[in-house]
Design a protein around this motif. Structure first.
Motif, PDB file in Angstrom:
ATOM      1  N   ILE A  45     -17.362  -0.973  61.540  1.00  0.00           N
ATOM      2  CA  ILE A  45     -18.521  -1.296  60.604  1.00  0.00           C
ATOM      3  C   ILE A  45     -18.265  -0.954  59.253  1.00  0.00           C
ATOM      4  N   ASP A  46     -18.401  -2.082  58.493  1.00  0.00           N
ATOM      5  CA  ASP A  46     -18.169  -1.906  56.885  1.00  0.00           C
ATOM      6  C   ASP A  46     -19.450  -1.447  56.125  1.00  0.00           C
ATOM      7  N   GLY A  47     -20.691  -1.632  56.824  1.00  0.00           N
ATOM      8  CA  GLY A  47     -21.702  -1.115  56.292  1.00  0.00           C
ATOM      9  C   GLY A  47     -23.012  -2.096  56.084  1.00  0.00           C
ATOM     10  N   PHE A  48     -23.917  -1.594  55.566  1.00  0.00           N
ATOM     11  CA  PHE A  48     -25.381  -2.359  55.179  1.00  0.00           C
ATOM     12  C   PHE A  48     -25.663  -2.445  53.906  1.00  0.00           C
ATOM     13  N   GLY A  49     -26.212  -3.319  53.131  1.00  0.00           N
ATOM     14  CA  GLY A  49     -26.530  -3.436  51.800  1.00  0.00           C
ATOM     15  C   GLY A  49     -27.482  -4.448  51.482  1.00  0.00           C
ATOM     16  N   CYS A  50     -27.438  -4.917  50.270  1.00  0.00           N
ATOM     17  CA  CYS A  50     -28.311  -5.948  49.528  1.00  0.00           C
ATOM     18  C   CYS A  50     -27.809  -6.061  48.351  1.00  0.00           C
ATOM     19  N   SER A  51     -28.374  -7.249  47.556  1.00  0.00           N
ATOM     20  CA  SER A  51     -27.861  -7.773  46.357  1.00  0.00           C
ATOM     21  C   SER A  51     -28.769  -7.337  45.310  1.00  0.00           C
ATOM     22  N   PHE A  52     -28.174  -7.324  44.030  1.00  0.00           N
ATOM     23  CA  PHE A  52     -29.045  -7.277  42.979  1.00  0.00           C
ATOM     24  C   PHE A  52     -28.687  -8.522  41.783  1.00  0.00           C
ATOM     25  N   ALA A  53     -28.501  -9.537  42.373  1.00  0.00           N
ATOM     26  CA  ALA A  53     -27.892 -10.758  41.651  1.00  0.00           C
ATOM     27  C   ALA A  53     -29.258 -11.232  40.968  1.00  0.00           C
ATOM     28  N   PHE A  54     -28.912 -12.103  39.662  1.00  0.00           N
ATOM     29  CA  PHE A  54     -29.734 -12.797  39.058  1.00  0.00           C
ATOM     30  C   PHE A  54     -30.979 -11.867  38.528  1.00  0.00           C
ATOM     31  N   GLN A  55     -30.331 -10.900  37.748  1.00  0.00           N
ATOM     32  CA  GLN A  55     -31.066  -9.826  36.852  1.00  0.00           C
ATOM     33  C   GLN A  55     -31.969  -8.915  37.671  1.00  0.00           C
ATOM     34  N   ARG A  56     -32.110  -8.874  39.122  1.00  0.00           N
ATOM     35  CA  ARG A  56     -32.873  -8.175  39.668  1.00  0.00           C
ATOM     36  C   ARG A  56     -32.449  -6.696  39.466  1.00  0.00           C
ATOM     37  N   ALA A  57     -31.209  -6.516  39.133  1.00  0.00           N
ATOM     38  CA  ALA A  57     -30.865  -5.026  38.793  1.00  0.00           C
ATOM     39  C   ALA A  57     -31.300  -4.324  37.428  1.00  0.00           C
ATOM     40  N   ASN A  58     -31.780  -5.513  36.511  1.00  0.00           N
ATOM     41  CA  ASN A  58     -32.510  -4.937  35.455  1.00  0.00           C
ATOM     42  C   ASN A  58     -33.755  -4.343  35.629  1.00  0.00           C
ATOM     43  N   LEU A  59     -34.424  -4.610  36.930  1.00  0.00           N
ATOM     44  CA  LEU A  59     -35.736  -4.150  37.252  1.00  0.00           C
ATOM     45  C   LEU A  59     -35.336  -2.357  37.362  1.00  0.00           C
ATOM     46  N   ILE A  60     -34.625  -2.117  37.697  1.00  0.00           N
ATOM     47  CA  ILE A  60     -34.111  -0.324  37.974  1.00  0.00           C
ATOM     48  C   ILE A  60     -33.444  -0.050  36.595  1.00  0.00           C
ATOM     49  N   THR A  61     -32.415  -0.741  36.169  1.00  0.00           N
ATOM     50  CA  THR A  61     -31.328  -0.520  35.109  1.00  0.00           C
ATOM     51  C   THR A  61     -32.255  -0.254  33.702  1.00  0.00           C
ATOM     52  N   ASN A  62     -33.160  -1.097  33.503  1.00  0.00           N
ATOM     53  CA  ASN A  62     -33.812  -0.949  32.040  1.00  0.00           C
ATOM     54  C   ASN A  62     -35.109  -0.128  32.334  1.00  0.00           C
ATOM     55  N   MET A  63     -35.416   0.471  33.267  1.00  0.00           N
ATOM     56  CA  MET A  63     -36.725   1.000  33.717  1.00  0.00           C
ATOM     57  C   MET A  63     -36.795   2.392  32.717  1.00  0.00           C
ATOM     58  N   SER A  64     -37.602   2.268  31.796  1.00  0.00           N
ATOM     59  CA  SER A  64     -38.120   3.605  31.042  1.00  0.00           C
ATOM     60  C   SER A  64     -38.640   4.829  31.697  1.00  0.00           C
ATOM     61  N   ASP A  65     -39.328   4.560  32.826  1.00  0.00           N
ATOM     62  CA  ASP A  65     -39.547   5.651  33.589  1.00  0.00           C
ATOM     63  C   ASP A  65     -38.554   6.095  34.560  1.00  0.00           C
ATOM     64  N   LYS A  66     -37.976   7.312  34.043  1.00  0.00           N
ATOM     65  CA  LYS A  66     -36.660   7.960  34.721  1.00  0.00           C
ATOM     66  C   LYS A  66     -37.042   8.211  36.142  1.00  0.00           C
ATOM     67  N   THR A  67     -38.216   8.879  36.102  1.00  0.00           N
ATOM     68  CA  THR A  67     -38.538   9.435  37.328  1.00  0.00           C
ATOM     69  C   THR A  67     -38.319   8.343  38.454  1.00  0.00           C
ATOM     70  N   LYS A  68     -39.425   7.163  38.248  1.00  0.00           N
ATOM     71  CA  LYS A  68     -39.416   6.026  38.968  1.00  0.00           C
ATOM     72  C   LYS A  68     -37.977   5.488  39.146  1.00  0.00           C
ATOM     73  N   GLN A  69     -37.257   5.555  38.274  1.00  0.00           N
ATOM     74  CA  GLN A  69     -35.957   4.694  38.472  1.00  0.00           C
ATOM     75  C   GLN A  69     -35.202   5.619  39.442  1.00  0.00           C
ATOM     76  N   ARG A  70     -35.218   6.942  39.244  1.00  0.00           N
ATOM     77  CA  ARG A  70     -34.648   7.649  40.306  1.00  0.00           C
ATOM     78  C   ARG A  70     -35.252   7.464  41.742  1.00  0.00           C
ATOM     79  N   GLN A  71     -36.461   7.397  41.711  1.00  0.00           N
ATOM     80  CA  GLN A  71     -36.898   7.328  42.943  1.00  0.00           C
ATOM     81  C   GLN A  71     -36.449   5.845  43.776  1.00  0.00           C
ATOM     82  N   LEU A  72     -36.325   4.802  43.004  1.00  0.00           N
ATOM     83  CA  LEU A  72     -36.031   3.544  43.683  1.00  0.00           C
ATOM     84  C   LEU A  72     -34.586   3.645  43.906  1.00  0.00           C
ATOM     85  N   LEU A  73     -33.635   4.166  43.264  1.00  0.00           N
ATOM     86  CA  LEU A  73     -32.325   4.636  43.687  1.00  0.00           C
ATOM     87  C   LEU A  73     -32.249   5.220  44.855  1.00  0.00           C
TER      88      LEU A  73
END
Length: 490
Positions: A45-73
């Motif tokens: 097994i190589d693993g399980f995952g997901c994508s963050f393409a098409f700027q979906r990553a920015n939802l987490i990367t640019n989040m100003s609420d660092k508590t919720k940012q960490r919760q999502l990660l």
């Protein structure tokens, strides 16, 4: 894996129905035994995952609420409180801009021809994906980083546009006025790997197509198997020149479904490029199963966060069963959901977590994520699937991890809870834990007993329960002559 093995994998994933409940002890079925045989092995097994393409990553990367940012990660990558995902699929940009959800290229301008030095301009963000990937790599230990290009930059293609299909100039069947851009595109992809390496993140898999039979009005590039092989040969040689073949493997071809993927691989094999691939990748929007199921989701159903309501395509239990079918029935090694996070619109199930783009950044977690958790938290990269059989009203899959621990994933197929006993041949279990996901539990601990090497616990009706048996303790170290006598030779 060779072509004959790949073709043998073809088959549609079933959609299951379920009726979840957490039933009291008096309604449980009589006990049944699941036997795990560590000596009989299947795929790694190589693993399980997901994508963050098409700027979906920015939802987490640019989040100003660092508590919720960490919760999502944590929800995505934490192996004790979240899904413990272990693969990231990032999009390699081809757009000259970042408007809407475009993934911007770091080579937006035609330098004047394929043999002219490119004009690279790296923004250090990569549509928000670089920071998120750094967090996954450094904080959560994610080691399988897959970069995949939906298209080459438009000026490298037959249609002069990153959108609407078009073919990479230089592959068989093309006659572009601007010349052969295969080497330039290979250099571009290798430079992407180098940019990530400079940021402390080693890319491990590299792809150059996405749904090559499809020509939508967004980043896309057409290819058949022979054309893919033409480029694979150039890309592989470029990776060799950069001394990257030990780190980076090539993936192909991200077809919409397995039917086209088999045709693609046939063409690659006929051209003698099969051995240059590290993995074969495909989606399941038109049916089928690859070595890596590299993109799957429910694109049509209305957003749901439920475990089970009627067996819908977006429900959590459906996804527990989808993963089971892919791993057990088709020997898939990697399983990737489409988007990990996405804004509320469109209100479909193409994401596992729905996140508002503005403060206070409310988010809702679907049960699909928790279905993944029961697999990904306990079946870690490098695990080998082993034989598992028996059990009444349940189905099971078992894995031996690199550290020696064993994970047994059990899915209830009945309407009543089942008491199960797990016997592991080739090991003497002395302790174990159990974790359940159903309507009211999110990969939460259950009571488990161990006696005479057998693990006993309850599997709730219409649920997924993972039993984890830690690795046996290492034998005590043999004392050296120095330790025993207090002297040594000099």
């Amino acid at each position: 894996m060779r072509l004959a093995d790949l073709i043998a994998l073809a088959g549609a994933l079933p959609v299951v129905s379920a009726v979840p409940s957490w039933l009291p002890i008096e309604r449980r079925q009589a006990g049944s035994t699941i036997t795990v045989d560590l000596s009989k092995t299947y795929q790694t097994i190589d693993g399980f995952g997901c994508s963050f393409a098409f700027q979906r990553a920015n939802l987490i990367t640019n989040m100003s609420d660092k508590t919720k940012q960490r919760q999502l990660l944590d929800l995505l990558f934490n192996t004790t409180s979240g899904a413990g995902l272990s693969i990231i699929r990032n999009g390699i940009g081809s757009s000259p801009d970042s408007s809407s959800d475009h993934m911007n290229t770091f080579a937006p301008k035609d330098p004047g021809g394929p043999t002219v030095a490119p004009q690279y301009s790296w923004d250090g963000k990569d549509s928000g994906q670089l920071w998120l990937t750094q967090e996954a790599y450094n904080t959560y230990g994610v080691r399988q980083i897959y970069g995949d290009a939906w298209s080459a930059p438009g000026y490298m293609k037959s249609n002069g546009n990153e959108n609407n299909g078009g073919t990479l100039c230089g592959v068989s069947g093309t006659n572009c006025r601007t010349g052969d851009w295969r080497q330039a595109f290979a250099d571009y992809l290798v430079q992407y790997v180098k940019y990530y390496a400079e940021a402390g993140v080693p890319v491990t898999r590299l792809g150059f197509l996405n749904e090559p039979e499809f020509s939508p009005g967004y980043a896309s590039m057409n290819s058949n198997g022979a054309q893919a092989a033409d480029f694979i040969k150039v890309l592989h040689a470029t990776l060799e020149t950069a001394n990257l073949t030990a780190q980076v493997g090539i993936g192909c071809c991200e077809s919409e479904g397995w039917g086209n993927q088999v045709n693609m691989v046939n063409g690659i094999k006929s051209a003698g490029a099969e051995d240059m691939l590290a993995m074969v990748t495909s989606h399941t929007y038109t049916g089928g199963v690859p070595v890596w199921l590299s993109e799957q989701c429910d694109l049509q159903g209305a957003w749901t966060s439920t475990w089970f309501q009627g067996g819908g395509a977006g429900e959590g239990l459906t996804w527990a069963n989808n993963i089971y079918s892919a791993l057990v029935s088709s020997n898939v090694s990697g399983y990737i959901y489409w988007e990990g996070v996405q804004w509320p619109s469109p209100a479909t199930n193409e994401k596992m977590i729905r996140v508002d783009q503005q403060a206070p950044y409310n988010y809702e977690v679907s049960k699909r994520l928790w279905a993944f958790a029961n697999w990904s938290r306990f079946v870690r990269p490098g695990a080998v699937r082993v034989a598992s059989s028996g059990g009444t009203g349940v189905k099971s899959a078992a894995f031996k991890n690199v550290d020696g621990s064993v994970a047994v994933v059990v899915i209830s197929t009945g309407t009543s809870a089942s008491a199960v006993s797990i016997q592991v041949t080739g090991a003497n279990a002395t302790e174990a834990t159990g974790w359940v996901t159903d309507t009211s539990h999110n990969c939460e601990s259950i009571n488990v007993t161990v006696a005479n090497g057998a693990i006993s616990g309850s599997v709730a009706a219409r649920s997924i329960t993972t039993f984890h048996i830690p690795a046996p303790p290492a034998p005590p170290a043999v004392k050296s002559e120095v330790g025993r006598r207090g002297w040594r030779f000099v």
